[in-house]
Every structure is written in structure tokens, then in C-alpha cells.
Design a protein around this motif. Structure first.
Motif, PDB file in Angstrom:
ATOM      1  N   VAL A 176       0.842  -1.204   0.000  1.00  0.00           N
ATOM      2  CA  VAL A 176       0.000   0.000   0.000  1.00  0.00           C
ATOM      3  C   VAL A 176       0.875   1.251   0.000  1.00  0.00           C
ATOM      4  O   VAL A 176       0.622   2.207  -0.752  1.00  0.00           O
ATOM      5  CB  VAL A 176      -0.941  -0.003   1.226  1.00  0.00           C
ATOM      6  CG1 VAL A 176      -1.645   1.349   1.366  1.00  0.00           C
ATOM      7  CG2 VAL A 176      -1.966  -1.122   1.105  1.00  0.00           C
ATOM      8  N   LEU A 180       0.943   4.060  -2.930  1.00  0.00           N
ATOM      9  CA  LEU A 180       0.645   5.460  -2.597  1.00  0.00           C
ATOM     10  C   LEU A 180       1.782   6.372  -3.040  1.00  0.00           C
ATOM     11  O   LEU A 180       1.551   7.470  -3.586  1.00  0.00           O
ATOM     12  CB  LEU A 180       0.425   5.588  -1.091  1.00  0.00           C
ATOM     13  CG  LEU A 180       0.157   7.001  -0.570  1.00  0.00           C
ATOM     14  CD1 LEU A 180      -1.173   7.527  -1.093  1.00  0.00           C
ATOM     15  CD2 LEU A 180       0.165   7.014   0.972  1.00  0.00           C
ATOM     16  N   ALA A 529      -4.642  -5.088  -2.018  1.00  0.00           N
ATOM     17  CA  ALA A 529      -3.896  -3.866  -1.714  1.00  0.00           C
ATOM     18  C   ALA A 529      -3.493  -3.142  -3.001  1.00  0.00           C
ATOM     19  O   ALA A 529      -3.658  -1.923  -3.127  1.00  0.00           O
ATOM     20  CB  ALA A 529      -2.668  -4.198  -0.882  1.00  0.00           C
ATOM     21  N   THR A 533      -5.711   0.449  -3.796  1.00  0.00           N
ATOM     22  CA  THR A 533      -5.046   1.686  -3.377  1.00  0.00           C
ATOM     23  C   THR A 533      -5.178   2.802  -4.411  1.00  0.00           C
ATOM     24  O   THR A 533      -5.544   3.934  -4.057  1.00  0.00           O
ATOM     25  CB  THR A 533      -3.560   1.415  -3.037  1.00  0.00           C
ATOM     26  OG1 THR A 533      -3.471   0.421  -2.021  1.00  0.00           O
ATOM     27  CG2 THR A 533      -2.889   2.690  -2.547  1.00  0.00           C
ATOM     28  N   ALA A 551      -5.688   5.635   1.823  1.00  0.00           N
ATOM     29  CA  ALA A 551      -4.724   4.542   1.652  1.00  0.00           C
ATOM     30  C   ALA A 551      -4.682   3.657   2.900  1.00  0.00           C
ATOM     31  O   ALA A 551      -4.591   2.424   2.801  1.00  0.00           O
ATOM     32  CB  ALA A 551      -3.341   5.109   1.359  1.00  0.00           C
ATOM     33  N   VAL A 554      -7.450   1.162   2.887  1.00  0.00           N
ATOM     34  CA  VAL A 554      -7.108  -0.047   2.125  1.00  0.00           C
ATOM     35  C   VAL A 554      -6.179  -0.944   2.939  1.00  0.00           C
ATOM     36  O   VAL A 554      -6.336  -2.169   2.969  1.00  0.00           O
ATOM     37  CB  VAL A 554      -6.457   0.342   0.781  1.00  0.00           C
ATOM     38  CG1 VAL A 554      -6.063  -0.909   0.001  1.00  0.00           C
ATOM     39  CG2 VAL A 554      -7.407   1.195  -0.048  1.00  0.00           C
TER      40      VAL A 554
END
Length: 613
Positions: A176, A180, A529, A533, A551, A554
Motif C-alpha cells: 500500500v 501510494l 492492496a 489503493t 490509503a 485499504v
């Protein structure tokens, strides 16, 4: 183009329907889990061969890639490492110390153990943590006279809860954070998940303590019912050799501390028989100690003390010792009526030379014998407690003089390689936890080292290779691949965003959490994931909300993998030792998924109340 598009849509719904059908068969538990898993892969391969996708068809290699997945390979290698620990009894010492503490402070010891598991699982990969504590909790369950099924799912759940609290606690967290960073350029800090993670973990711990025990099965295995031998006493003989651990030992209140749970009935010193009480006696080399003990007590003595095992082998007469790594077995055999051994002693028969097995003890229903085993003349109906390599026991199955009781045959640990097994295991945990080696490499090297060190042989390693786990994970990854390429997973995600965005960020995050939490139990948490995301971050941008909080939504939802054994690898690791079925996870974990969803919704609602969303 319209026809091909409609065909793809039909295929997507067919795959979603297949997902539901697969879950039904897993929960039904009437068809072996291996057959269901293999059928999933076979049907998917046939389906895409007959109905290829116009937008890009997954190849057979894509669908079979899950069977070479590094996480799956890691699990199987760790199972082999765990088998080496079991075969050598390497955990017997630490387990005994924990059990001793448990006898004095049972609740404090159990809570302290789970607290320790939580702390270390927050900072290292939790798979080796589960491997380490499974045998300890199995032993504690036995001491509590409960089934291991009452403790092993909680062990897995505690590890999952701890993994939510730091960035390195789970591979899902790192995925994740990486996604991000790639999408927004923002980076999750090491302790970014800690505050909400600890809140959710506290809710989970309350559930584990007060609710989960009522939902878990009390499923005792047959081996636990027969292993104790119903408490019947065998007459056994220990010969004190020159370097034996009993040399120089004195009794306290008539009991020898090195012979727990045994009754010393006689000490033969030369031609003199020394009878109780033994208050002024010091054991010397050459003494024969005649004891009465249960089968389980003798098993524990040999499995935990390599020095006692060596002394037993040295004192049992001529014959080849079992090689380290051989499967050692303890079994019961009854002297058959009309047997040629009736009226003869063990020494006269030359039992070890003739069979390769050692007679550890003799049990006679009519009376308790007080004499050294070499002088006992066998009678019809006597029960002999035999010890030796499994190959030697197999040779006795055709013997008409002795009737081997197959139900009372059990493998025991060989402690002669226990220290090597501990070194190998410690190396795997240390190198994986510190990041010196990837966990897949550390586990593979550990599995090979266990075999090379003689802690187990290739046959035992092959038995540790759990085909059910292998097929279950491989088929789950194949199903996840099919959902992604047909657009089924993306359809559900997009539908949630479009449906709930008008109601505000809290409702949208709550809906996203619930969808991801459901999917992570049937897909891999890594897949959910990676898939969700970017969708969650995009939704945050559309609503002008904080993408980091989306995020984290998630991250926590993808870790909410309590409801199926395929949800997370620690769930799979405890499935066999706990004798769990697929439905057990659903019954125990589904309420926890719902509880987590409610708890997370409350948490983000509080953040919204204070203007932090």
C-alpha cells in the motif's frame, strides 16, 4: 466489437459466479479441499481456452503462476523447517519451561505469551512467529486438557492484528505504501498505521478473549486420545552407564528429580536388590533402575533428553542404532497365544538383535512385576512397549509371535540433533527478521539445512510438504488472476465508489473497507492492496479528502483476513495442527470482519467529528 465486449461481460459474471460456487464447496466440506482447489484451476484453464477474452486472454502460465508464488514457496519451506523442529524435539526445552511457568501462573503465562507474540509480530514477519509458537501452544493445550483448536486460530489472529500497527508489520502494508508513493508521491511513515492500528487491535483482542472461545471447535484428534495409553503402567529398566545423567543423583523424599512422574520400584546393584525407601542411596554406574511409568512419561523422557536416549541404546544389547533423521516410533505389541517367545526372557530372545527394536517396558494385567526386565519371562497377553526406527517396526507386522497394535503406534522426537535444529531455525528467523535475506531465501536455505544437518530425512521433508496448502493457495491466486483480467474486481470497486461518494468521505471509506475486507478473504491480500489503493486515492482526490487516510483504509481492510484459511498464510499454518475445517474460519472470523468494519467506521467518524478527514 459489441459482441466481443458482451462476451467479456458474460465471462466476468461467470467468473464471479464461479467464485461464489468455490466458496460454497470449500465451506460444504464434503468434497476434499484438494479436489476443490485442483478443480478450480482446471475449470479456469478450460474456460479461458473455450471462451477467450477479446481484451487479452490469460495464458495457462498466468493461471498456474500461483503455484510458483514466493509466498507459497515460503510457507512450504517453513513447514519443512517446522518438521525438523518437531522431529528433533528442539522446542521441548523451552516448551517445558513455559509449561512449568504455566502450572504456577496459567492465566498470566498465557496472556504474557500472546502479548510477546503481538510485540514481535509488529516488527518481523509473523509467519516464523507462528511456526515458533504452534508447538508451544499445542503443549499448553494438552496441559489444559483442551484441544489445540481453542488456541491456534487466536495465535494467527493476534499476529495479524500486530501486523497492522507498523509499516513493516505486514507485506500488505509495504505494498500500500509503495502504491501510494507511486501515485501521489506521498510516503507513509513507519508509525503511520500505529494509532488506528492499535485501536483496531484493541477491539480485536477483546473479541479474541471474550467471544472467540465460544465460536471455536473443541476438536480433539485421535492421536491425542490414544497417546497417553489410558494411564496404564509399564515396567521399564534404566541402566546407569558411566556418563549417564543419573550418576551421583540422590532421591528427595524418595523421588528422583530426573525421573518425573515415575515410580522407582527397585534398584539392582550387582547381586543386591535395593527396595524403597531410597533416602540414603546415591546412584552409581552399573545400577539398574526399575521404574513403573506410563507410556506418555517414557515418551517424554526419550523425546526431551538425548542423554537418556543414548543410555537406553547403549544398554539394550547388540544392534544398530537408528540413524539421526530416521523416523523413530514407539508402539505397543501383545504376546500372541502360542507364541514362541512365551516362557523366554528378553535377553534369551536377543530381541534387539533379532528385530532392531528395543523393549522399553512390559505391562502385565494380572500383577505389577518387581524385577529387572532381563529376568521377566514373557506370558501370553503381555503388552510390550517397543521403540525403534519405523522400518524395524514395519518388519514386525508380519511376525505371528507379536501382534503390533497399529492404533497405538506413534512417532516420537529424536533429540540427538536438537541443537542443530535450533541453530538452523534461529538462523531462519534472524535473517528474515533483520532483512539480511528475503524470507523466501531464508526459509529455503533453512529447509535444505535441516536435511543436510540430519534433523530429518527427505521422506520426512516430503511429508511436511502439505499438498492441501499447496493447491489451496495456488488455486486462490489463479481465481484472483481471473477476476482481475475479466474486470470483475475492478467492477465492484468502481461501483462502490460511484454509489457511496455522494454521501461523503466517511460513508465511502466505510463502504470501501467492507468491500476490501470481504475480497481479501478470497483474493490474496496483496492483490486487494495493489488493486484498491489507486482507486481509493483517486476517490480521495475527487472528494478533496486526505489520500493518506484513504490509503490506510485499504491497508487495514486488506489485513482483515480472518474469515478463511486462504485469507492469510498464518491461517493456513495453523489449519493442520488445529484440525480446522474451512467452515471453522468462517464461523470464527466473519463476525470479527464485521466488528472491524464497525470499529473502523467509528474511528473515521470520530476523525470527521474533529475535522481531521
Amino acid at each position: 466489437m459489441i459482441e466481443s465486449a458482451s462476451l467479456d461481460v458474460w465471462q466476468m459474471w461467470a467468473i464471479l459466479g464461479g467464485l461464489v460456487l468455490a466458496i460454497v464447496f470449500y465451506v460444504w466440506d464434503r468434497v476434499p479441499i484438494e479436489i476443490v482447489s485442483a478443480s478450480i484451476v482446471a475449470v479456469l484453464m478450460a474456460f479461458f481456452h473455450i471462451f477467450p477474452l477479446a481484451t487479452g486472454n490469460p495464458s495457462a502460465a498466468d493461471l498456474l503462476a500461483g503455484f510458483a508464488n514466493p509466498a507459497l514457496f515460503t510457507i512450504l519451506c517453513l513447514l519443512i523447517v517446522g518438521q525438523g523442529i518437531f522431529q528433533t524435539g528442539a522446542m521441548e526445552g523451552p516448551t517445558q519451561r513455559l509449561l512449568d511457568s504455566f502450572d504456577q501462573h496459567p492465566k498470566i503465562t498465557l496472556l504474557g505469551m500472546f502479548a510477546f507474540v503481538f510485540v514481535i509480530s509488529a516488527f518481523i514477519n509473523n509467519t516464523p512467529v507462528v511456526v515458533m509458537f504452534v508447538p508451544i501452544l499445542v503443549a499448553i493445550a494438552k496441559r489444559m486438557e483442551k484441544s489445540p483448536s481453542k488456541l491456534l486460530i487466536p495465535l494467527s489472529y493476534v499476529c495479524i492484528l500486530a501486523g497492522m500497527t507498523t509499516l513493516i508489520g505486514s507485506s500488505t502494508n509495504l505494498l500500500v505504501a509503495d502504491t501510494l508513493l507511486n501515485v501521489t508521491g506521498e510516503q507513509l511513515a513507519f508509525f503511520s498505521p500505529s494509532m488506528p492500528g492499535l485501536f483496531l487491535a484493541a477491539v480485536g483482542v477483546v473479541y479474541i478473549i471474550f467471544v472467540l472461545p465460544h465460536l471455536l471447535p473443541d476438536r480433539a484428534s485421535m492421536e491425542s486420545e490414544i497417546a497417553g495409553g489410558a494411564g496404564k503402567q509399564f515396567i521399564a529398566q534404566l541402566e546407569v552407564t558411566g556418563d549417564h545423567p543419573l550418576v551421583g543423583k540422590k532421591p528427595v523424599a524418595g523421588m528422583f528429580a530426573d525421573l518425573p512422574d515415575m515410580t522407582v520400584r527397585m534398584i539392582q546393584r550387582g547381586e543386591h536388590a535395593l527396595l524403597p525407601p531410597f533416602d540414603q542411596i546415591e546412584l552409581k554406574s552399573g545400577d539398574l533402575v526399575i521404574v513403573a511409568a506410563t507410556r506418555q512419561t517414557l515418551t517424554n523422557l526419550l523425546a526431551k533428553r538425548a542423554d537418556f536416549l543414548r543410555g537406553m541404546l547403549e544398554a539394550s544389547g547388540p544392534g544398530d542404532n537408528p540413524n539421526p533423521g530416521e523416523n523413530l516410533v514407539m508402539a505397543e505389541a501383545v504376546v500372541a497365544p502360542g507364541s514362541r517367545v512365551i516362557g523366554r526372557t528378553i535377553r534369551q530372545i536377543g530381541f534387539r538383535h533379532a528385530t532392531g527394536c528395543i523393549v522399553l517396558g512390559i505391562q502385565r494385567r494380572s500383577r505389577m512385576i518387581r524385577s529387572r526386565m532381563g529376568e521377566i519371562r514373557l506370558e501370553a497377553g503381555d503388552t510390550l512397549l517397543l521403540f525403534g526406527a519405523s522400518s524395524s517396526l514395519r518388519g514386525l507386522r508380519a511376525d505371528r509371535d507379536l501382534l503390533i497394535m497399529e492404533w497405538a503406534t506413534k512417532s516420537i522426537a529424536d533429540p540427538r540433533r536438537a541443537n542443530l535444529a535450533r541453530v538452523v531455525f534461529g538462523g531462519v528467523v534472524l535473517t528474515a527478521a533483520t532483512g539480511i535475506l528475503p524470507i523466501v531465501l531464508a526459509s529455503f536455505l533453512g529447509a535444505v539445512a535441516m536435511i543436510l544437518a540430519g534433523c530429518l530425512n527427505t521422506r520426512q521433508a516430503a511429508r511436511a510438504f502439505d499438498m492441501r496448502v499447496y493447491l489451496l493457495i495456488g488455486s486462490a491466486i489463479a481465481l484472483g488472476t481471473a477476476m482481475q483480467v475479466t474486470g470483475g474486481a475492478d467492477l465492484m470497486a468502481t461501483a462502490v465508489v460511484s454509489a457511496f461518494a455522494p454521501f461523503g468521505p466517511v460513508v465511502l471509506m466505510s463502504a470501501l473497507f467492507l468491500l476490501i475486507a470481504v475480497l481479501t478473504n478470497v483474493l490474496s491480500n496483496s492483490a486487494t492492496a495493489i488493486l484498491f489503493t489507486p482507486i481509493a486515492v483517486g476517490a480521495a482526490h475527487q472528494m478533496g479528502a486526505d489520500p493518506t487516510l484513504f490509503a490506510l483504509t485499504v491497508l487495514f481492510a486488506a489485513n482483515t483476513c480472518f474469515a478463511t484459511p486462504i485469507g492469510y498464510q498464518t491461517n493456513l499454518l495453523v489449519m493442520g495442527p488445529g484440525h480446522y475445517r474451512f467452515a471453522d474460519y468462517l464461523r470464527a472470523g466473519a463476525p470479527m470482519v464485521v466488528l472491524f468494519w464497525i470499529a473502523f467506521t467509528v474511528y473515521v467518524s470520530l476523525l470527521d467529528l474533529f475535522g481531521m478527514v
